[in-house]
Design a protein around this motif. Sequence first.
Motif, PDB file in Angstrom:
ATOM      1  N   GLN A   1      -5.878  -6.399  -8.254  1.00 28.40           N
ATOM      2  CA  GLN A   1      -6.977  -6.461  -9.208  1.00 28.40           C
ATOM      3  C   GLN A   1      -6.518  -6.038 -10.613  1.00 28.40           C
ATOM      4  O   GLN A   1      -6.807  -6.682 -11.617  1.00 28.40           O
ATOM      5  CB  GLN A   1      -8.108  -5.547  -8.700  1.00 28.40           C
ATOM      6  CG  GLN A   1      -9.290  -5.402  -9.632  1.00 28.40           C
ATOM      7  CD  GLN A   1     -10.036  -6.717  -9.841  1.00 28.40           C
ATOM      8  OE1 GLN A   1      -9.876  -7.661  -9.063  1.00 28.40           O
ATOM      9  NE2 GLN A   1     -10.819  -6.788 -10.907  1.00 28.40           N
TER      10      GLN A   1
ATOM     11  N   THR B   1      -3.184   0.880  -3.766  1.00 31.48           N
ATOM     12  CA  THR B   1      -3.353  -0.028  -2.631  1.00 31.48           C
ATOM     13  C   THR B   1      -3.015  -1.453  -3.062  1.00 31.48           C
ATOM     14  O   THR B   1      -2.942  -1.755  -4.254  1.00 31.48           O
ATOM     15  CB  THR B   1      -4.807  -0.004  -2.142  1.00 31.48           C
ATOM     16  OG1 THR B   1      -5.650  -0.395  -3.237  1.00 31.48           O
ATOM     17  CG2 THR B   1      -5.220   1.379  -1.674  1.00 31.48           C
TER      18      THR B   1
ATOM     19  N   GLU C   1     -12.900   0.682  -6.081  1.00 37.05           N
ATOM     20  CA  GLU C   1     -13.437   0.168  -4.827  1.00 37.05           C
ATOM     21  C   GLU C   1     -14.933   0.478  -4.737  1.00 37.05           C
ATOM     22  O   GLU C   1     -15.733  -0.368  -4.346  1.00 37.05           O
ATOM     23  CB  GLU C   1     -12.673   0.806  -3.654  1.00 37.05           C
ATOM     24  CG  GLU C   1     -12.952   0.164  -2.329  1.00 37.05           C
ATOM     25  CD  GLU C   1     -12.246   0.896  -1.182  1.00 37.05           C
ATOM     26  OE1 GLU C   1     -11.485   1.857  -1.447  1.00 37.05           O
ATOM     27  OE2 GLU C   1     -12.475   0.511  -0.036  1.00 37.05           O
TER      28      GLU C   1
ATOM     29  N   PRO D   1      -8.078   4.008  -7.568  1.00 35.32           N
ATOM     30  CA  PRO D   1      -8.348   2.983  -6.546  1.00 35.32           C
ATOM     31  C   PRO D   1      -9.697   3.194  -5.853  1.00 35.32           C
ATOM     32  O   PRO D   1     -10.401   2.235  -5.546  1.00 35.32           O
ATOM     33  CB  PRO D   1      -7.196   3.155  -5.547  1.00 35.32           C
ATOM     34  CG  PRO D   1      -6.110   3.816  -6.323  1.00 35.32           C
ATOM     35  CD  PRO D   1      -6.819   4.709  -7.310  1.00 35.32           C
ATOM     36  N   LYS D   2     -10.058   4.467  -5.633  1.00 33.14           N
ATOM     37  CA  LYS D   2     -11.312   4.729  -4.920  1.00 33.14           C
ATOM     38  C   LYS D   2     -12.517   4.466  -5.817  1.00 33.14           C
ATOM     39  O   LYS D   2     -13.545   3.956  -5.360  1.00 33.14           O
ATOM     40  CB  LYS D   2     -11.321   6.167  -4.404  1.00 33.14           C
ATOM     41  CG  LYS D   2     -10.345   6.313  -3.247  1.00 33.14           C
ATOM     42  CD  LYS D   2     -10.241   7.743  -2.779  1.00 33.14           C
ATOM     43  CE  LYS D   2      -9.064   7.885  -1.833  1.00 33.14           C
ATOM     44  NZ  LYS D   2      -8.511   9.219  -1.827  1.00 33.14           N
TER      45      LYS D   2
ATOM     46  N   GLU E   1     -17.123  -1.694  -6.882  1.00 29.47           N
ATOM     47  CA  GLU E   1     -17.248  -3.082  -6.446  1.00 29.47           C
ATOM     48  C   GLU E   1     -18.252  -3.235  -5.313  1.00 29.47           C
ATOM     49  O   GLU E   1     -18.655  -4.335  -4.991  1.00 29.47           O
ATOM     50  CB  GLU E   1     -15.877  -3.622  -6.022  1.00 29.47           C
ATOM     51  CG  GLU E   1     -15.028  -3.942  -7.243  1.00 29.47           C
ATOM     52  CD  GLU E   1     -13.570  -4.188  -6.923  1.00 29.47           C
ATOM     53  OE1 GLU E   1     -13.166  -3.994  -5.762  1.00 29.47           O
ATOM     54  OE2 GLU E   1     -12.834  -4.572  -7.838  1.00 29.47           O
ATOM     55  N   THR E   2     -18.650  -2.100  -4.674  1.00 29.28           N
ATOM     56  CA  THR E   2     -19.663  -2.182  -3.623  1.00 29.28           C
ATOM     57  C   THR E   2     -21.003  -1.756  -4.218  1.00 29.28           C
ATOM     58  O   THR E   2     -21.046  -0.887  -5.078  1.00 29.28           O
ATOM     59  CB  THR E   2     -19.304  -1.263  -2.438  1.00 29.28           C
ATOM     60  OG1 THR E   2     -19.166   0.062  -2.948  1.00 29.28           O
ATOM     61  CG2 THR E   2     -18.025  -1.692  -1.781  1.00 29.28           C
TER      62      THR E   2
ATOM     63  N   ASP F   1       0.867  -1.171   0.000  1.00 29.30           N
ATOM     64  CA  ASP F   1       0.000   0.000   0.000  1.00 29.30           C
ATOM     65  C   ASP F   1       0.904   1.221   0.000  1.00 29.30           C
ATOM     66  O   ASP F   1       1.740   1.366   0.889  1.00 29.30           O
ATOM     67  CB  ASP F   1      -0.822   0.050   1.302  1.00 29.30           C
ATOM     68  CG  ASP F   1      -2.094  -0.771   1.211  1.00 29.30           C
ATOM     69  OD1 ASP F   1      -2.687  -0.831   0.141  1.00 29.30           O
ATOM     70  OD2 ASP F   1      -2.482  -1.330   2.253  1.00 29.30           O
TER      71      ASP F   1
ATOM     72  N   ALA G   1      -4.993  -4.021  -2.715  1.00 26.89           N
ATOM     73  CA  ALA G   1      -6.175  -4.570  -3.401  1.00 26.89           C
ATOM     74  C   ALA G   1      -6.253  -4.047  -4.836  1.00 26.89           C
ATOM     75  O   ALA G   1      -6.542  -4.809  -5.764  1.00 26.89           O
ATOM     76  CB  ALA G   1      -7.434  -4.181  -2.629  1.00 26.89           C
ATOM     77  N   TYR G   2      -5.989  -2.769  -4.995  1.00 29.22           N
ATOM     78  CA  TYR G   2      -6.097  -2.184  -6.334  1.00 29.22           C
ATOM     79  C   TYR G   2      -5.050  -2.779  -7.265  1.00 29.22           C
ATOM     80  O   TYR G   2      -5.343  -3.215  -8.376  1.00 29.22           O
ATOM     81  CB  TYR G   2      -5.940  -0.665  -6.251  1.00 29.22           C
ATOM     82  CG  TYR G   2      -6.118   0.012  -7.594  1.00 29.22           C
ATOM     83  CD1 TYR G   2      -7.379   0.142  -8.154  1.00 29.22           C
ATOM     84  CD2 TYR G   2      -5.022   0.491  -8.311  1.00 29.22           C
ATOM     85  CE1 TYR G   2      -7.555   0.736  -9.399  1.00 29.22           C
ATOM     86  CE2 TYR G   2      -5.184   1.091  -9.545  1.00 29.22           C
ATOM     87  CZ  TYR G   2      -6.456   1.212 -10.091  1.00 29.22           C
ATOM     88  OH  TYR G   2      -6.615   1.789 -11.318  1.00 29.22           O
TER      89      TYR G   2
END
Lengths: 289, 753
Positions: A269, A263, B741, B737-738, B744-745, A258, A265-266
Amino acid sequence: MTDIRYVAPQTLDEAVGAYAAAGSAARILAGGTDLLVQMRSGAVKPGLIVDIKKIRELTAIDELSGGSFRVGAAVPGAVLAEHPRFGKVWPGVLESVNLIGSTQVQGRASAGGNLCNASPAGDSVPAMIAAGAVVTVQGPDGRRELDVEDVPAGPGRTNLKPGEILVSFTLPPRPPGSSDAYLRMIPRTEMDIAVVGCGVSLTLKGGVCTHARVGLGAVAPTALLIEPAAQALIGSRLDDAAINAAANACRAACRPIDDKRGTIAYRTQIAGVLLKRTAKIAAERAQGK
Amino acid sequence: MNIVVNNKWIGQRTIRPDGVDKVTGRAAFAADTAMPGMIWGKVLRSPHPHARIRSIDTSRAEALPGVKAVVTSRDIVDFPIEKSVMLGIQDMRWMCRNVMARDKALFPGHPVAAVAATTEAIAARACELIEVDYEVLPWSIEIDDAIKPDAPILHEFNKFEGKPSNIVGTLEHKKGDIEQGFKQADVVIERTFTTRPVHQGYIEPHACLISVAADGKTTIWSSSQGQFMVRAMTAYLTGIPQSDIRAIPAEIGGGFGGKTIVYLEPLATLLAKKSGRPVKMVMTREEVMRATGPTSGSKSTVKIGAKKDGTIVAAQGTFYLQAGAFPGSPIRGAAGCSFAPYDIPNVLSVGFDVCSNRSKVAAYRAPGAPIGAYAVECVLDEVAESLKMDPLDFRLKNAAKQGTKAAHGPVFPRIGYVETVEAARNHPHYSAPLGKLQGRGVASGFWFNAGGESSAQVNITEDGNVVVTTGHPDIGGSRAGIANVCAELLGIDYRRVSVIIGDTQTVGFSNLTGGSRVLFASAMVVTQATEKVINTLRERAAKIWEIDPEAVKWENGAAHPASPNAGQFEPLTLEDLAEKAPMQGGPIGAGVQLNTQGAEGGFGTHICDVEVDIELGIARVIRYTAVQDVGRAVHPGYVEGQLQGGVAQGIGWALNEEYIYRSDGKVDNPGFLDYRMPVCSDLPMIDTVLVEVPNPKHPQGVKGVGEVPLVPVMAAVANAIYRAVGKRFYALPMSPPKVLEGLETPPLQQAAE
């Protein structure tokens, strides 16, 4: 202030001699697009700078008789782009080298410098890994060869021994139906550093993938060769199942951090997304599309 | 006052007077200056977000060969906490502590000492030799942390609701009865938004060269948005009288509000005074990012209620803004501007100024207004959607117009907000088809605009040309605009008008370049000065012709008899009258100084199209149209440039720009690589529509134009992203990234009542 000595030898032997003699205080200067920035910021204060651009072997691009290419470590991106043949055979490697910095930087920056700077995010490294490039290095104990993926040791560190200088990259001959591609994810469209970079090289015979290599950048302390991703592609017709399996293999191989650029996760993916897109481009190129 | 019509130069895209120097590299910026005997200043900065300074030992630094002077807070004039001393929007109590930490260091990068030495390297080495004994204290950066009951307090003397607090100021605008208003509403939507601190991002770092003569006479070359501000602040902080300080404005490489404050000048002045040598200081980019004002990060809650027919009946906004180390976040812009485009009977808009351990904020293009508008314009989009109304029709239905009383006080005169919405609705962009994963958002914005003090001198040269001297650094093409105005009035080619920016001792007091005030105010004083000059020219011609001055008219650059009755005379041109001046009463020129009034607020309405890569989370702006009521575009090219520049900055704020902090409280991205302002290839061509509703209180109809175009942008982008992907984002930046994210929700349930 300590003085900085600068030498620009004409031969590799002289360069290795000077570099080895100066020990850890010396730095190699190819394009200087990393070194000068690091010096200005105070991150490095070299006692000796060895400029390798005057050495022919380091600035030459040779297409060898068997079909392989040898690219000098200090060849600038703009010069590589002007080569009449290289970009036709290795479009992915070329696009990765040409992504290093702006147009102005391209006049100086080299793939050798990009590799030795050992940033996990260096653009040309995953493409060189995918290409199966082998590097030649020369040091006080003579010459040796390494697979390109074995050069980086961690962020800012390489497996080159003291006094060793990167001389050239050798890219293997290409059978018909081969091509490659490189994509990176950056938040902007230019002037940025890869959050993830992905290189794919493959060969197709009758629609079936007979050879593949995959390189990933910015997802681990060094750029990675992803053998399971290549295995997922080889033997397939690059159908969705194979591509998804390769994408998942890329994600599974990620060991990112991170940080301010992305991040965990990013990055994980995105590694899979880029594999899919890069493999598609490489396949289209291999089929002459 | 008459509005000028049938213009020859006003409205023309003339070549900017400073253009050749800028493109050939001759333009002299502050860092280009040098003097014989010059030495270099460097600042030692606190590594801690919050620390009490127990002692500073500078003896080892002073002993280093090459070091000529060291200064600490002991050398800076102290303004005690008990008494506020305001200079413009800055309080000298905070300024004296911001330029050099006194008892406490309040952010990483806070200056604690400064050194001047014969080379930059020696000065840097000397900084390392200064020993500072810090008592490291707990700290907070984010608003939520800073307003917790047990938060570390930056300024113990400050009380909020009777207790020590980091809430250092509040502001409330109230209109009608908010509770009654919401009771009438059929739809009420309330949302909370956050934005991150963003930097103005000027390319030129702060720089100055300062010489203090043996008799105390001080000369400052520096890059700022106001040489008079530099003079006054330096005088206050060093104790040198203003009459002894000549502040010479250098060309400026961008400011956007961030250069309405000083950082280096008082330190360099004291170093120059102590050493007896001219001292040059140039910040690094890292220093700019760590220690000069970005604008606030924020947390806003906005609630809007409307009836089924689309009438907004009540609106409430609560805006918390990060001030950084010292009081002074732009809550006035957030609380005051955000509801101003709308005629809403019941409004409660409240701002909270919150200190925390980051650099003190400085003005940034319509300070606070984009933060407020982001929240309000996003909620309006949701209200319109729940009412199934077109978002522009919804705005039009509730638009403020002449006679509307704004919640922040004024009753609007003739304004052009409605015209901007209508122009947006009628623009081909608004009805253009959209592709897959593309969406279109709209938003409006308001900024107060400012008038205030300006001075100008208009002089006729001996060869019959014109020199205009004004007092405002030119950050948006104001010299070109002034040349157009003066040439128009005199009826001569604009190339015969040379516009220069005077220093503090050669032109009358002029308040700083900010608040979108410069062309409004300086065109006013230049107009009056030019009219005086024209009167003199008419008197001179009348004397030569031996007729009454009233019988002389000024037209096309020459005096003419006003009518055949006045007599038959050949026209006397400006050149003729300049040549005859020595025998006819002497030099021709006039100066005017005014506290200008009548700067009316400005409105804009924007249309933004985005395309979202839903696999990578990247939103790209693919088309953008900015519509603005610009009053009168004296120089349309520079007005368009202001609109485009504001939009570009807003897109950066919306999508990628942010200060990222490490766990130790330091900024992790103090450079342009990881502080991601948009690059050219990130942006589409930004289209502009200039709506001209002239300001009746200005001789040319001018309204400020520079700040409005940043106000609507983040909301327009956010609303467009929602239309593209069906997901609303309530936090900036909407970085990849935001966005990924968020996608995905599952989307939030609509909370419409």
